[in-house]
Every structure is written in C-alpha cells, then in structure tokens.
Design a protein around this motif. Structure first.
Motif, mmCIF file in Angstrom:
data_model
loop_
_atom_site.group_PDB
_atom_site.id
_atom_site.type_symbol
_atom_site.label_atom_id
_atom_site.label_comp_id
_atom_site.label_asym_id
_atom_site.label_seq_id
_atom_site.Cartn_x
_atom_site.Cartn_y
_atom_site.Cartn_z
ATOM 1 N N PRO A 84 9.450 9.130 -2.960
ATOM 2 C CA PRO A 84 9.507 9.854 -1.679
ATOM 3 C C PRO A 84 10.139 9.009 -0.577
ATOM 4 O O PRO A 84 9.568 8.012 -0.136
ATOM 5 C CB PRO A 84 8.036 10.152 -1.376
ATOM 6 C CG PRO A 84 7.266 9.113 -2.121
ATOM 7 C CD PRO A 84 8.059 8.834 -3.369
ATOM 8 N N THR A 85 11.313 9.378 -0.148
ATOM 9 C CA THR A 85 12.040 8.578 0.833
ATOM 10 C C THR A 85 11.384 8.604 2.210
ATOM 11 O O THR A 85 11.670 7.727 3.046
ATOM 12 C CB THR A 85 13.492 9.058 0.949
ATOM 13 O OG1 THR A 85 13.505 10.463 1.225
ATOM 14 C CG2 THR A 85 14.262 8.781 -0.337
ATOM 15 N N ALA A 86 10.500 9.563 2.469
ATOM 16 C CA ALA A 86 9.787 9.570 3.750
ATOM 17 C C ALA A 86 8.925 8.326 3.892
ATOM 18 O O ALA A 86 8.770 7.776 4.985
ATOM 19 C CB ALA A 86 8.926 10.829 3.860
ATOM 20 N N PHE A 87 8.362 7.862 2.772
ATOM 21 C CA PHE A 87 7.577 6.626 2.792
ATOM 22 C C PHE A 87 8.469 5.450 3.177
ATOM 23 O O PHE A 87 8.110 4.592 3.975
ATOM 24 C CB PHE A 87 6.963 6.368 1.416
ATOM 25 C CG PHE A 87 5.694 7.159 1.136
ATOM 26 C CD1 PHE A 87 5.413 8.321 1.828
ATOM 27 C CD2 PHE A 87 4.808 6.733 0.172
ATOM 28 C CE1 PHE A 87 4.262 9.053 1.566
ATOM 29 C CE2 PHE A 87 3.648 7.445 -0.101
ATOM 30 C CZ PHE A 87 3.367 8.611 0.604
ATOM 31 N N LEU A 138 0.831 -1.210 0.000
ATOM 32 C CA LEU A 138 0.000 0.000 0.000
ATOM 33 C C LEU A 138 0.863 1.257 0.000
ATOM 34 O O LEU A 138 0.650 2.183 -0.801
ATOM 35 C CB LEU A 138 -0.907 -0.022 1.235
ATOM 36 C CG LEU A 138 -2.009 1.032 1.310
ATOM 37 C CD1 LEU A 138 -2.949 0.892 0.125
ATOM 38 C CD2 LEU A 138 -2.779 0.886 2.622
ATOM 39 N N VAL A 139 1.867 1.295 0.871
ATOM 40 C CA VAL A 139 2.727 2.475 0.984
ATOM 41 C C VAL A 139 3.583 2.659 -0.265
ATOM 42 O O VAL A 139 3.698 3.768 -0.804
ATOM 43 C CB VAL A 139 3.617 2.373 2.242
ATOM 44 C CG1 VAL A 139 4.639 3.503 2.272
ATOM 45 C CG2 VAL A 139 2.766 2.409 3.495
ATOM 46 N N LEU A 140 4.198 1.575 -0.749
ATOM 47 C CA LEU A 140 5.060 1.702 -1.920
ATOM 48 C C LEU A 140 4.254 1.995 -3.180
ATOM 49 O O LEU A 140 4.714 2.711 -4.072
ATOM 50 C CB LEU A 140 5.902 0.439 -2.095
ATOM 51 C CG LEU A 140 7.039 0.332 -1.071
ATOM 52 C CD1 LEU A 140 7.641 -1.062 -1.077
ATOM 53 C CD2 LEU A 140 8.126 1.351 -1.350
ATOM 54 N N GLY A 141 3.037 1.478 -3.256
ATOM 55 C CA GLY A 141 2.170 1.814 -4.387
ATOM 56 C C GLY A 141 1.842 3.297 -4.410
ATOM 57 O O GLY A 141 1.888 3.951 -5.464
ATOM 58 N N ALA A 142 1.542 3.835 -3.228
ATOM 59 C CA ALA A 142 1.272 5.272 -3.141
ATOM 60 C C ALA A 142 2.522 6.075 -3.488
ATOM 61 O O ALA A 142 2.450 7.117 -4.152
ATOM 62 C CB ALA A 142 0.791 5.617 -1.731
ATOM 63 N N GLY A 143 3.676 5.582 -3.055
ATOM 64 C CA GLY A 143 4.923 6.273 -3.358
ATOM 65 C C GLY A 143 5.217 6.327 -4.838
ATOM 66 O O GLY A 143 5.732 7.332 -5.355
ATOM 67 N N VAL A 144 4.921 5.235 -5.533
ATOM 68 C CA VAL A 144 5.130 5.213 -6.987
ATOM 69 C C VAL A 144 4.254 6.267 -7.667
ATOM 70 O O VAL A 144 4.706 6.981 -8.578
ATOM 71 C CB VAL A 144 4.817 3.818 -7.557
ATOM 72 C CG1 VAL A 144 4.735 3.859 -9.082
ATOM 73 C CG2 VAL A 144 5.884 2.817 -7.126
ATOM 74 N N LEU A 145 3.017 6.390 -7.218
ATOM 75 C CA LEU A 145 2.119 7.400 -7.798
ATOM 76 C C LEU A 145 2.675 8.810 -7.572
ATOM 77 O O LEU A 145 2.643 9.656 -8.477
ATOM 78 C CB LEU A 145 0.724 7.269 -7.180
ATOM 79 C CG LEU A 145 -0.043 5.988 -7.508
ATOM 80 C CD1 LEU A 145 -1.385 5.974 -6.773
ATOM 81 C CD2 LEU A 145 -0.255 5.853 -9.007
ATOM 82 N N VAL A 146 3.198 9.056 -6.368
ATOM 83 C CA VAL A 146 3.783 10.372 -6.065
ATOM 84 C C VAL A 146 5.003 10.623 -6.953
ATOM 85 O O VAL A 146 5.185 11.726 -7.493
ATOM 86 C CB VAL A 146 4.173 10.460 -4.576
ATOM 87 C CG1 VAL A 146 4.963 11.739 -4.299
ATOM 88 C CG2 VAL A 146 2.935 10.398 -3.695
#
Length: 361
Positions: free
Chosen positions: A301-304, A168-176
């Motif tokens: 985004p490295t914060a993710f 979930l987190v990495l998927g959102a990161g890819v979109l960002v």
C-alpha cells in the motif's frame, strides 16, 4: 550486536535502530520501483536484486548508511512516459560513463570548492519538498490507509519509540500486501544481459544531462555535506560519483535501474535511527528477499509509504535549514520544486557567488 568494518574501521551495528533506519531508505525507492514495474517492461524483482547487492556492498565499503536510490530524474521521466524503457537504459549507461570519468579526474571536488554551502542546502530543501509532494500524493490515494499509518507513527511516538515507526508501518504494510495477493509465492527474479535494448536518442541525451546536473548537486555534493553533518565523516563527492558510476555500468546492462546516493535516502536512514553501514547490510538482505516475492512488493500500500516520505522530507528540510543564508536556501528549494533539482543547483550556485561578490564589494 555489531562488528568492525575492515575497510573503514567504523563499527557496524545490527540493532533495532539500524533495522528501522534501513527502511528509511526504502520509502524513497519502493514507490518508484513499483510504478516503473507497472508502466514499463522493467522487472521489479530484478531491480530489487541490484538494490540489494549494492546496499550490501556500500554498507561494507563505506561503513555508513549511504542511500542507494533510483536516479529520480530518469526514472520519473520513464514513469511519466516522456522517455521509453530503452531510452532509460541508454541514459543510465551514459550517466555511468560520465560519473566514472568525473571521479577519475576529480571534477566534483572542484565543483564543491566553487559552490557555496547555501546552494547545496537549497538542493537538500528542493529534494525535501519533492519528497513531501510525492508523500502527499501517495497518501491521498488512500486516505483510510494513510490515516492508519499516521496512527501507527503517533503510537510509536507516544511510546517513546519514534525511530521504530518505519518498522511498525512497513510491517503493517507487508501484512496488507500479503493479504491482497493471497499469500507468498517465492520465485527467482529474471537476470539476463540487456533485457531492454538501449535506445540512443536526443530525448535520452537530454534526460542524461538533466540527471547529471541533479546528481552533481544532490547525490554527490549534498550527500558529501550530509555525511559530514550527520556522521562526522569525510566522504569526497568524487568518491561518491565513482561508486554511482559503478552501479549504473554494472546493474543497468542486467536489468537494474540507474542508481545514485541521494541525500534524501541518507536523511531518511538517519531519521529512523541508522548510524552505521549495518543498516545497509540489513536492507540489502531485505531487498534480496523482496526480489523473490516481487508480487507482494507490487501490492504494497503506497499510502503507507507516503506518510513515511513526509517524515523523511521533514528530517531533510531541518538539515537544509542549517544556513546563515536561509532566504537563498528557500529560493533554491522552490526553484527545484517548480522546475528540477539540477536547475536549482545551477541557479543557487550562481546566486550564491553573486551574493559573495556583493558582500565583499
């Protein structure tokens, strides 16, 4: 869905747990690769290509979700500017030669028989503390995105799908990241013999020695123990040393990074649901695809990733706590945090041996 690995007899699964677990390894890889690509002549795309190749290879040969990570001591020194890219290449090649020779003569098996379990657990804790520190630093770089990723992890946990939080987190990161670069433009990564000329210096030699001490403790002996703890698998440390040597001697001359089997990445894969080498196969395919869209990876985004690193650190710290000498484990962990993991391993080994003698006197 799954199949049986012909080399190990272990079943390889390709389900949601394997997919989520696969990405537990990437959170220890991507921040280092991205930083190295930004600060040195190393190509992010080429580095990811080699990570993909070896994730596939070891997933099939071991049948376990072994990690494939950068050699953190060497890469960390290069990121900090303590050694040059040329010295990084020279150190990686030297480490590869030493590991292959050590595997041939079963050196690490002897080390394992001499070193107490508390020292090894202490190394695991040291790695956990280092990962946690890096995670906090990355998350603090963008508190808003870190809060979003924490919210996504909490959402997955509330839905009873905590193991899928990495997806979930990495998927959102890819979109960002895609939004940040304005789209995806695939291109093949460069692959040329010795793109960075090796530079043999005293600094490279010192870096190699530090890395080898860390590799012996964390990537060979501690990972061997973790394979037994988490997967009931007997993987000798010398076998791990041999495969790490092969990675260095194969990838480094062609633009890859010095690589190892870190206990942190293995713990990360297990924490997020990986149980078989199928996780490596899935991650290998993802890395090969990412190598062709390196621009998106650099913008991730490295914060993710920082928040996920904290989860991995917690999982590894829990494994480290399985010891009847918890005080020594904690002491070794703190030494590793304040100095380096190689020094922690040596201090822990000596302290554990002295404690054995004191108790038997």
């Amino acid at each position: 869905m799954g199949l049986t690995d012909v080399h190990t007899g272990r079943s390889l699964r390709f389900d949601a747990g394997e997919a989520a677990g696969a990405l537990g390894d990437s959170v220890t890889v991507l921040p280092l690769v991205v930083a190295l690509g930004a600060l040195t002549p190393i190509s992010v795309g080429t580095a990811l290509l080699w990570f993909g190749v070896f994730q596939l290879l070891w997933g099939l040969l071991y049948g376990l979700p072994l990690s494939v990570e950068p050699m953190k001591a060497l890469v960390g020194l290069a990121i900090a500017g303590t050694i040059t890219a040329g010295e990084l290449v020279a150190a990686g090649l030297a480490a590869g030669v030493v590991l292959v020779v050590a595997a041939r003569f079963r050196v690490l098996g002897r080390v394992q028989s001499l070193v107490g379990e508390a020292a090894i657990r202490g190394v695991q804790l040291a790695v956990a503390l280092l990962l946690a520190t890096t995670g906090v630093e990355l998350a603090a770089g963008d508190p808003t995105l870190a809060a979003v990723s924490v919210g996504l992890v909490a959402l997955a946990a509330a839905a009873g799908r905590a193991r899928l939080s990495s997806l979930l987190v990495l998927g959102a990161g890819v979109l960002v990241a895609v939004a940040a670069v304005g789209g995806v433009s695939p291109s093949l990564p460069p692959l040329a013999a010795v793109p960075v000329t090796p530079t043999a210096t005293l600094g490279a030699a010192e870096a190699t020695l530090g890395q080898l001490a860390m590799t012996a403790g964390n990537a060979a002996v501690a990972t061997s123990l973790l394979c037994s703890d988490l997967f009931d698998a007997d993987v000798p440390p010398d076998r791990l040393a041999g495969s790490m040597g092969v990675m260095c001697l194969t990838a480094v001359p062609f633009g890859g990074l010095p690589m190892c089997h870190g206990s942190g990445g293995l713990a990360g894969k297990h924490a997020f649901g990986a149980r078989t080498g199928g996780a490596n196969v899935l991650l290998g395919v993802c890395y090969l695809a990412a190598a062709c869209v390196a621009g998106v990876v650099v913008a991730f985004p490295t914060a993710f990733l920082g928040v996920l690193l904290l989860l991995v650190a917690w999982h590894l710290a829990r494994a480290a706590a399985r010891s009847d000498r918890l005080f020594l484990v904690c002491a070794v962990g703190v030494v590793g945090l304040l100095t380096n993991v190689g020094a922690a391993f040596l201090v822990g080994a000596v302290a554990d041996r002295l404690l054995d003698r004191a108790l038997s006197a």
